[in-house]
Design an enzyme around this catalytic site. Structure first.
Site, PDB file in Angstrom:
ATOM      1  N   SER A 175       0.806  -1.218   0.000  1.00 23.16           N
ATOM      2  CA  SER A 175       0.000   0.000   0.000  1.00 23.16           C
ATOM      3  C   SER A 175       0.841   1.272   0.000  1.00 23.16           C
ATOM      4  CB  SER A 175      -0.940   0.004   1.201  1.00 23.16           C
ATOM      5  OG  SER A 175      -1.769  -1.131   1.167  1.00 23.16           O
TER       6      SER A 175
ATOM      7  N   ASN B 179       3.339  12.686  -3.040  1.00 20.35           N
ATOM      8  CA  ASN B 179       2.903  12.485  -1.658  1.00 20.35           C
ATOM      9  C   ASN B 179       3.732  13.289  -0.669  1.00 20.35           C
ATOM     10  OD1 ASN B 179       0.962  10.734  -2.602  1.00 20.35           O
ATOM     11  ND2 ASN B 179       2.243   8.908  -2.329  1.00 20.35           N
TER      12      ASN B 179
END
Ligand code: GDP
Ligand code: PGA
Ligand code: MN
Ligand code: MN
EC number: 4.1.1.32
Length: 610
Positions: free
Chosen positions: A264, A518
């Site tokens: 993930s 991110n």
């Protein structure tokens, strides 16, 4: 055989008498024909032997390719068990069984199962060497699988010097591959068992050669056994990546640890570089991508290190654009090993979905099972070439942005702890949580879609406390209490946050570009910790405003999706509160602070509605 084991061990410089006893016991049980002690310096020879035996295939200069059996490509969670002699160790997710039941079972399975094979003795350390945690980090893996040896050399610190002086302070880790074609994987007659006998610090794994089941230093010891030892000895062992962000303008450095379920985004985040659009103001250093051991030092500082020595990364979608650092870590002569990707037997190239354009010339290409792509039946032409959980294994020293002090047993101070996972809705890009109990509560209620890293679970939405569900070794209530205790000792509390890179639009596309981008929400988190931004207070945390996020260079689509990515859907959240209540009720004796945090969030949501 047993008679000359002692001689072999002595000749190899393995002098720890307790380790010698352990090796003798299992050499006899498994019936191995030869014993070989492994040091890191044996790598080149073992690689050569594996190439000659066809266990490894060349994948370019100093690069290697391997396939695992096609029914053996991911962790098998339902076959994974924590055993102890105390029923109070039974938790909701640790699949507890009495050790009196499991040990004989595993011994029966292992008896004679390595006949005719070499048993490799791999002394290892799951820590940067020299520190006080060495006694929890040392282990000896016995395996009858040469590929496992080469993976262990890349993932752990390997050699007799790590364990000779430690007496009985080592984990006994036994791996027997078994007859992979006759184990009934996934059927009612499944013969595989992956057992951690936590109160005896013994790991017995039978029936796999896939990394997540067979590299016992990494997951079984580095996470499962480690967290049990951490519970008894006051530290935390978590499935966390660990990175440092330096703002070159202010000279400040922030270290962030983060738990996301397997496959993930931990490896990608830890390897991330500042997006090109942000220039070179920020520098991101890699400490770890899968495991962190965390404690509070004498000065009251929360610190952590990565116990591993390598990266076992997901290949899918790894390319120059998403993760240039990963690509640089697996260049020729890095010694990297690719597992279950596609392979060209003529050119020795490797390929996986998302690496770049699919090769147009099919000549020589074989899929991860070893079947020729050109021979595919009509119905299978569009099947993936690589397994979705295909991996690369490479040492930390190959990672271009690895921190200069990654090998320091003192670790680094941790300023922020983030949780995240694949959530297609509800969870915003980032929400910061100031309160420690609410942070721990948030971790315990982490809900996300499971991935191909676990057999048969891809896409299943489930709670995964702190991303540790598959690795929990003791009851969740005690786990929560250990968290509150350890973080409670820290003078400067870390700032908690929840992140989500995986929100989707109605058409299924990801709303946030992810990967290197991110870093933007993490920079906002640093500014929040520093008091430079305020964000927008909501019932479930502090959300960045549009103006506060650095949006330089983001495309139009992302900018127009941003409001959804930062939104809180109150109705969905109130429904979630009900689910969380059911989830937490499973954990008998959960600390009252966690329930209080839960009620605070529920109340705040209600008030917001009014
Ligand atoms: P880990 O197993 O938690 O370390 O996860 P990885 O970093 O290896 O990533 C697992 C999979 O998720 C890979 O296929 C990645 O390409 C993909 N991935 C990682 N980060 C992102 C992201 O920010 N956005 C999207 N869409 N995919 C990502
Ligand atoms: P991952 O590591 O979290 O990087 O996927 C392996 C695993 O957890 O199985
Ligand atoms: Mn993991
Ligand atoms: Mn990873």
């Amino acid at each position: 055989m047993a008679a000359d084991v002692q001689g072999v061990l002595e000749a190899a410089g393995l002098t720890n008498p307790q380790v010698q006893e352990f090796v003798k016991e299992y050499a006899e049980l498994t019936g191995a024909e030869r014993i070989e002690v492994v040091n890191t310096s044996d790598d080149a020879r073992l690689i050569q032997e594996a190439l000659e035996a066809g266990e490894l295939l060349p994948a370019g200069e100093g690069l290697y390719y391997s396939r695992s059996y096609y029914k053996d490509t991911a962790r098998a969670e339902e076959r994974t068990i924590v055993a102890t002699s105390d029923e109070r160790d039974k938790g909701t997710y640790n699949n507890w069984h009495p050790s009196s039941e499991m040990k004989p079972k595993l011994h029966d399975l292992m008896r004679g199962a390595s006949e005719g094979k070499t048993m490799y003795v791999i002394p290892y350390l799951m820590a940067p060497a020299g520190g006080p945690l060495d006694k929890f980090a040392a282990g000896v893996e016995l395996t009858d699988n040469r590929n496992v040896v080469m993976q262990m050399i890349r993932m752990a610190r390997v050699g007799v010097d790590y364990i000779n002086h430690l007496g009985n302070d080592f984990v006994r880790a036994v791996h027997v591959t078994g007859d992979l074609e006759n184990l009934g994987q996934g059927t009612p007659d499944d013969k595989r068992y992956f057992v951690t006998v936590a109160d005896e610090r013994t790991i017995l794994h039978f029936g796999s050669s896939y990394g997540g089941n067979a590299l016992l230093g990494k997951i079984a010891h580095g996470l499962r056994q480690g967290s049990y030892d951490g519970w008894k000895n006051g530290f935390l062992v978590e499935q966390f990546m660990l990175l440092g962000i330096t703002d070159k303008e202010t000279g400040k450095k922030y270290n962030i640890a983060g738990g996301f379920p397997s496959a993930s985004g931990k490896t990608n985040l830890a390897m991330t570089l500042a997006p090109d659009a942000l220039g070179d103001r920020y520098y991101v250093e890699f400490y770890g991508d899968d495991i962190a051991w965390i404690w509070v030092d004498e000065d009251g500082k929360l610190r952590g290190f990565n116990p591993e020595n390598g990266v076992f990364g997901v290949a899918k979608d790894t390319n120059e654009k998403t993760n240039p650092t990963a690509i640089e870590s697996i260049l020729p002569n890095s010694g990297a090993i690719f597992t279950n990707v596609a392979y060209n037997e003529k050119t020795h190239e490797v390929w996986w979905e998302g690496k770049g354009d699919k090769p147009a010339d099919l000549d020589g290409w074989m899929d991860w099972k070893g079947d020729r792509i050109a021979d595919r039946a009509e119905a299978h032409v569009d099947d993936p070439w690589a397994h979705p959980n295909s991996r690369f294994t490479t040492q930390l020293g190959n990672v271009p942005n690895v921190a200069a002090d990654y090998d320091d047993y003192r670790g680094v101070e941790i300023h922020g702890i983030i949780f995240g996972g694949r959530a297609r809705d509800r969870e915003p890009l980032i929400r910061a949580i100031h309160d420690v109990a609410e942070g721990v509560y948030d971790g315990l209620t982490l809900g996300a879609e499971a991935t191909a890293a676990a057999d048969g679970l891809e896409g299943v939405l489930r709670y995964d406390p702190m991303s540790m569900r598959p690795f929990l070794s003791y009851p969740e209530a005690d786990y929560a209490a250990n968290w509150l205790k350890v973080i409670g000792q820290a003078k400067d509390k870390p700032l908690f946050a929840h992140v989500n890179w995986f929100q989707r639009g109605d058409d299924g596309r990801f709303l946030w570009p992810g990967y290197r981008e991110n870093l933007r929400p993490l920079l906002w988190l640093m500014q929040l910790k520093n008091g430079e931004v305020k964000g927008r207070e909501t019932a479930v945390g502090i959300i960045p405003t549009r103006e506060e996020l650095n949006l330089d260079g983001l495309d139009e689509q992302t900018l127009s999706d941003l409001d959804s990515v930062l939104a809180i859907d109150k109705a969905r959240w109130q429904q979630e509160i009900g689910y969380r209540e059911e989830h937490l009720k499973q954990f008998d004796g959960l600390p009252e602070e966690i329930w209080e945090a839960h009620r605070r969030v529920a109340k705040a949501l209600e008030d917001e509605q009014a």
